[in-house]
Design an enzyme around this catalytic site. Structure first.
Site, PDB file in Angstrom:
ATOM      1  CB  SER A  17     -23.685 -22.442  65.832  1.00 39.79           C
ATOM      2  OG  SER A  17     -24.959 -22.919  66.149  1.00 39.79           O
ATOM      3  CB  CYS A  18     -22.373 -19.600  69.811  1.00 46.10           C
ATOM      4  SG  CYS A  18     -22.224 -18.870  71.436  1.00 46.10           S
TER       5      CYS A  18
END
Length: 81
Positions: A17-18
């Protein structure tokens, strides 16, 4: 995928994820030669806007295409210089 370009390298960031898809995309782009295309395969839906925004604000790269295939997002980024 478009037939207008050939993928030079594929980066698999599925499950991350980011900000990791962007961080790893930048690292991979830095290793390419001008005109080469990086395919980024992600499962983070935020990568659609994140990679678009990164490419728009970054000199020397161009986002060629983004494809949503179920839960997988594919991004095609070309190094332009």
């Amino acid at each position: 995928m478009s037939s207008e370009y050939t993928v030079s390298e594929t980066l698999d960031v599925k499950g991350q994820s980011c900000p990791m898809p962007i961080v790893k995309t930048k690292q991979a782009i830095d290793d390419l030669e001008a005109t080469e295309v990086l395919e980024v395969i992600a499962t983070d839906s935020g990568s659609m806007s994140d990679i678009d925004g990164w490419a728009t604000g970054t000199d020397g790269v161009e986002l060629l295409e983004q494809v949503e295939d179920g839960d997988v997002y594919k991004h095609y980024v070309q190094k332009t210089s």
